[in-house]
Design an enzyme around this catalytic site. Structure first.
Site, PDB file in Angstrom:
ATOM      1  N   CYS A 135       0.790  -1.301   0.079  1.00 47.53           N
ATOM      2  CA  CYS A 135      -0.024  -0.035   0.000  1.00 47.53           C
ATOM      3  C   CYS A 135       0.778   1.370  -0.012  1.00 47.53           C
ATOM      4  O   CYS A 135       0.526   2.288  -0.807  1.00 47.53           O
ATOM      5  CB  CYS A 135      -1.019   0.012   1.050  1.00 47.53           C
ATOM      6  SG  CYS A 135      -0.671  -0.802   2.665  1.00 47.53           S
ATOM      7  N   ARG A 190       7.708 -10.446   5.489  1.00 44.85           N
ATOM      8  CA  ARG A 190       7.087 -10.501   7.158  1.00 44.85           C
ATOM      9  C   ARG A 190       7.871 -11.282   8.008  1.00 44.85           C
ATOM     10  O   ARG A 190       8.061 -12.592   7.615  1.00 44.85           O
ATOM     11  CB  ARG A 190       5.549 -10.504   6.903  1.00 44.85           C
ATOM     12  CG  ARG A 190       4.814  -9.562   6.101  1.00 44.85           C
ATOM     13  CD  ARG A 190       3.317  -9.563   6.453  1.00 44.85           C
ATOM     14  NE  ARG A 190       2.777  -8.673   5.432  1.00 44.85           N
ATOM     15  CZ  ARG A 190       1.554  -8.973   5.167  1.00 44.85           C
ATOM     16  NH1 ARG A 190       0.537  -9.508   5.912  1.00 44.85           N
ATOM     17  NH2 ARG A 190       0.686  -8.206   4.192  1.00 44.85           N
ATOM     18  N   GLN A 229       0.723 -11.335  -2.892  1.00 43.84           N
ATOM     19  CA  GLN A 229      -0.597 -11.480  -2.885  1.00 43.84           C
ATOM     20  C   GLN A 229      -1.262 -11.023  -4.124  1.00 43.84           C
ATOM     21  O   GLN A 229      -0.404 -10.276  -4.974  1.00 43.84           O
ATOM     22  CB  GLN A 229      -0.920 -10.259  -1.628  1.00 43.84           C
ATOM     23  CG  GLN A 229      -0.604 -10.831  -0.365  1.00 43.84           C
ATOM     24  CD  GLN A 229      -1.103  -9.591   0.524  1.00 43.84           C
ATOM     25  OE1 GLN A 229      -0.541  -8.668   0.549  1.00 43.84           O
ATOM     26  NE2 GLN A 229      -1.859 -10.125   1.373  1.00 43.84           N
ATOM     27  N   ASP A 255      -2.735  -8.702  -4.522  1.00 41.49           N
ATOM     28  CA  ASP A 255      -2.940  -7.336  -4.217  1.00 41.49           C
ATOM     29  C   ASP A 255      -3.407  -6.203  -5.107  1.00 41.49           C
ATOM     30  O   ASP A 255      -2.840  -6.232  -6.054  1.00 41.49           O
ATOM     31  CB  ASP A 255      -1.975  -6.814  -3.276  1.00 41.49           C
ATOM     32  CG  ASP A 255      -2.249  -6.035  -2.231  1.00 41.49           C
ATOM     33  OD1 ASP A 255      -3.196  -5.690  -1.918  1.00 41.49           O
ATOM     34  OD2 ASP A 255      -0.892  -5.402  -1.677  1.00 41.49           O
ATOM     35  N   HIS A 277      -4.780  -1.969  -4.843  1.00 42.94           N
ATOM     36  CA  HIS A 277      -5.471  -0.663  -4.194  1.00 42.94           C
ATOM     37  C   HIS A 277      -6.162   0.107  -5.060  1.00 42.94           C
ATOM     38  O   HIS A 277      -5.700   0.489  -6.127  1.00 42.94           O
ATOM     39  CB  HIS A 277      -4.392   0.079  -3.462  1.00 42.94           C
ATOM     40  CG  HIS A 277      -3.476  -0.738  -2.277  1.00 42.94           C
ATOM     41  ND1 HIS A 277      -2.313  -1.566  -2.708  1.00 42.94           N
ATOM     42  CD2 HIS A 277      -3.873  -1.109  -0.970  1.00 42.94           C
ATOM     43  CE1 HIS A 277      -2.029  -2.267  -1.677  1.00 42.94           C
ATOM     44  NE2 HIS A 277      -2.906  -2.085  -0.752  1.00 42.94           N
ATOM     45  N   LYS A 284     -11.855  -4.242   8.224  1.00 47.06           N
ATOM     46  CA  LYS A 284     -11.954  -5.495   7.073  1.00 47.06           C
ATOM     47  C   LYS A 284     -13.042  -6.329   6.826  1.00 47.06           C
ATOM     48  O   LYS A 284     -13.652  -6.734   7.818  1.00 47.06           O
ATOM     49  CB  LYS A 284     -10.424  -6.533   7.357  1.00 47.06           C
ATOM     50  CG  LYS A 284      -9.256  -5.986   7.401  1.00 47.06           C
ATOM     51  CD  LYS A 284      -8.236  -7.056   7.489  1.00 47.06           C
ATOM     52  CE  LYS A 284      -8.093  -7.799   8.860  1.00 47.06           C
ATOM     53  NZ  LYS A 284      -6.777  -8.647   8.838  1.00 47.06           N
ATOM     54  N   HIS A 310      -8.167  -1.421   0.207  1.00 51.75           N
ATOM     55  CA  HIS A 310      -7.296  -2.464  -0.023  1.00 51.75           C
ATOM     56  C   HIS A 310      -7.998  -3.884  -0.322  1.00 51.75           C
ATOM     57  O   HIS A 310      -8.920  -3.763   0.570  1.00 51.75           O
ATOM     58  CB  HIS A 310      -6.530  -2.719   1.145  1.00 51.75           C
ATOM     59  CG  HIS A 310      -5.736  -1.452   1.771  1.00 51.75           C
ATOM     60  ND1 HIS A 310      -4.495  -1.408   1.968  1.00 51.75           N
ATOM     61  CD2 HIS A 310      -6.054  -0.305   2.329  1.00 51.75           C
ATOM     62  CE1 HIS A 310      -3.961  -0.393   2.794  1.00 51.75           C
ATOM     63  NE2 HIS A 310      -5.153   0.441   2.912  1.00 51.75           N
TER      64      HIS A 310
END
Length: 664
Positions: free
Chosen positions: A362, A391, A409, A411, A413, A494, A540
């Site tokens: 992000c 991580r 991911q 992922d 945005h 979330k 997200h």
RNA sequence: GCUGGCGUAGCUCAACGGUAGAGCAACGGUUUUGUAAACCGUAGGUUGUGGGUUCGAUUCCCGUCGCCAGCUCCA
């Protein structure tokens, strides 16, 4: 009515002809009552609407399990005198009981002995009996037995609540109940494992020994459960990953998977598929850096809220005289002393040049948003990123592909105006449904994770607004959700999407998060139609989440037998004899020409061995080529153990091409 | 991270103070095969790693690395 006053629950049921041999308790509304419990206050206990609860009713399972936990604690204290008891609840998979045993550890042999003693107790058909005591009586009894943990529990019981003990045979436990009428109802019992557990789940308190077990009202139900466990073991993605040569690990890169060629094909297949959906749903894919200056993470808030999970990268000039400095630890309050010591030893730490390995995409997407002066006409801007994340997960939580330290991911945005949020949420629901359906994941449950109690960013109003918008997006699709209080991310609430796999286990995959914080922290703006600056909303979202983790779920869901469109090899060609190899090679080449993935087995083996060898890889199809097939220009096709008969090469190409298309 | 368990050949496992073994896989040969394992042979190991005890350690002890289970379910 007067008669009811002194009757037991069982007697009431019996008088109504509702007491059956397999009745273990009675339901009064949602309350479960022991059969022997006396109805001394008929009005509050609701004697009038008692219904019997049968031993095979799912609602009776906690009673069976908790009662079994008592029997286990009894057996443990018989075999290991001096062991103190703590708590022993029923849980989803069975039950456990935590013990403080001073004279040693429970071994597997101990579990077998405990189980044998439990069977003896169960065979005696001992009734469970509830007795209420005053607080003073209870304290005296527990103190006499030296049960210090139980005393602590007793002190935690609110004043005014009844204090009860449950006894079977000579053994009694401070317990709220209810229980089954007697040990006879505990027929399917098995102790499964022993593990450490902190008293009250608190790592600062004593470590106890927890014995796990499971229990069912019948042996048959237990057997079914054990079979299910066996099935789960057979599907374990770590086992299949090794057997099917999908991925591997090396101790020099803990918790960081290596995808082998077969696994990489599945992984890349998934990503390719997702890219086609992104194209349809209006996403723009970007590629962003791995390592950023600390300033980025300070700006985003990760440095403050997420640093414990981040890897820090430093240039070699931050390597001290004593070797590589564990910089990550040096920035905590406790690390300050180490830092001073290292500097004294000549380490040259360039604190202003510390960089963070990205743990989330992000922040860099915020930087991309701000690379241009944005107009409302540019929105929504949907930036997708398959970038690799790192991580630092605590060593104890690592697990195969499902909990790793490096992953990527699906992922993205979405930067949009507040007015566009509804449409974006709706579109994401459609995309997500499409992908889950394509992967054969039909059962989806939604959860709304709200503001964490501590460590979160932003105002109460923003959180309330974001939570309301997510809740409304679910209702707009005619779906429902369950609340997960306090489980949100530090920057926003979330919506979580949990799927159920082929053997009934739930997994969280996708998320949708509303974030009002990052746009503020990065000062993001767009020019509205009113020619004035406005702050965009940031969403997200991930459909599958971590691809590594998703693969662990998907491997177990499919047991490693992937559909044609994802399979590493779509068809294995096996020949009856060497003379058929040129035909098979030529066919394979033709299949490759159609972007298909064939594998030719040219080993010097008999047909049976080759079929077996191929089957172990779990490909969608095996095609056999012998004299007859060469003659007729085709193959004999096999799917699993099923013989599909003869297919001409043309028919095979057509069939595989059709099935290799991405599902819609 | 903490508690406990486990690290032996590519894989699955033996041996548990006295020269480290099997099956499968690999490699070579024979066989040319019709739907879930043909036959013969060869090679493969500082027993995760560092230290200690011992005449001798894969085996016992300590450190370390990795893996596994649990650490959320509340009398």
């Amino acid at each position: 009515m007067v008669n009811v006053m002194k009757q037991s629950v069982g007697e009431v049921l019996k008088a109504r002809n509702q007491l059956h041999p397999n009745t273990v308790a009675a339901l009064a509304g949602t309350r479960v009552l022991d059969l022997h419990r006396t109805l001394d206050t008929a009005d509050t206990l609701g004697a009038t609407d008692l219904t019997p609860l049968a031993s095979d009713d799912p609602r009776a399972l906690p009673l069976v399990r908790h009662s079994t936990a008592h029997v286990m604690a009894d057996a443990v204290q018989r075999l290991f005198p001096g062991t103190r008891v703590t708590i022993g609840p029923a849980i989803d998979s069975g039950f456990y009981y935590d013990f403080d045993r001073r004279d040693g550890r429970f071994t597997d042999e101990d579990l077998a002995r405990i189980e044998a003693t439990m069977r003896e107790i169960i065979a005696q058909d001992l009734p469970f009996q509830r007795t209420e005591r005053t607080r003073a009586e209870a304290r005296e009894a527990l103190a006499a037995q030296g049960e210090t943990y139980k005393l602590e529990i007793l002190d935690a019981i609110p004043v005014g609540e009844a204090i009860s003990f449950y006894q079977h045979g000579p053994w009694a436990d401070l317990c709220e109940g209810p229980h089954v009428p007697s040990t006879r109802f505990l027929q399917g019992v098995k102790l499964t494992s022993v593990a450490g557990a902190y008293w009250r789940g608190d790592e600062r308190r004593p470590m106890l020994q927890r014995i796990y077990g499971t229990a069912f009202p019948t042996q048959k139900a237990l057997d079914a459960h054990l079979k299910q466990l066996e099935e789960a073991r057979a599907r374990d993605h770590r086992k299949l990953g090794k057997e099917l040569k999908l991925f591997t690990f090396h101790e020099w890169a803990p918790a960081s998977p290596f995808f082998l060629p077969r696994g990489a094909r599945v992984y890349n297949g998934l990503v390719s598929y997702l890219r086609t959906r992104y194209a349809r749903y209006g996403y723009d894919e970007v590629i962003t850096p791995q390592i950023f200056d600390q300033a980025l993470w300070e700006r985003s808030g990760h440095w403050e809220h997420y640093r414990a999970n981040m890897f820090v990268a430093v240039g070699t000039d931050a390597v001290g005289a004593k070797g590589v400095v564990p910089v990550n630890q040096l920035f905590t309050a406790e690390g300050a002393e180490d830092r001073a010591a290292l500097e004294a030893h000549g380490a040259h730490l360039h604190f202003d040049q510390v960089s963070g390995c990205k743990a989330m995409n992000c922040p860099s997407h915020c930087l991309l948003f701000a690379t241009e002066k944005r107009s409302y006409r540019d929105l929504p801007l949907r930036l997708a990123d398959f970038g690799r994340l790192h991580r630092y997960e605590r060593s104890g939580v690592l697990h195969g592909l499902s909990r790793v330290r490096t992953f990527s991911q699906d992922d993205a945005h979405i930067f949009c105006t507040p007015e566009q949020m509804d449409a974006e949420l709706s579109s994401f629901f459609d995309l997500r449904d499409e992908v889950y359906r394509a992967l054969g994941l039909d059962k989806v449950e939604l959860r709304l994770a709200t503001r964490p109690t501590e460590g979160s960013l932003g105002t109460d109003e923003d959180w309330a607004r974001a939570e309301a918008i997510l809740a409304e997006s679910v209702r707009a699709k005619g779906k429902t959700f369950v609340l997960s209080p306090g489980e949100g991310a530090f920057y926003g609430p979330k919506l979580e999407f949990h799927v159920t796999d082929a053997i009934g286990r739930p997994w969280q995959l996708g998320t949708m998060q509303v974030d009002f914080n990052l746009p503020n922290r990065f000062g993001l703006e767009y020019v509205g139609s009113d020619n004035a600056p406005h702050r965009p909303v940031m969403l997200h979202r991930a459909v599958l989440g971590s691809l590594e983790r998703f693969l662990s779920v998907y491997i177990e869901h499919t047991a490693g037998a992937f559909p044609v469109w994802l399979a590493p090899e779509q068809v294995v060609l096996v020949t009856v004899a060497d003379r058929h190899l040129p035909f098979a090679q030529e066919l394979a080449q033709r299949l490759r020409g159609h972007d298909l993935r064939p594998l030719v087995d040219d080993s010097n083996e008999k047909l049976g061995a080759k079929v077996r060898q191929a089957s172990l890889l779990k490909p969608p199809y095996i095609a056999v080529v012998g004299d007859k097939e060469v003659e007729a220009v085709g193959v004999n096709l096999r799917k699993g153990r099923q013989d599909l008969g003869f297919f001409t090469t043309d028919a095979l190409v057509e069939k595989l091409t059709a099935e290799a298309r991405y599902p819609t």
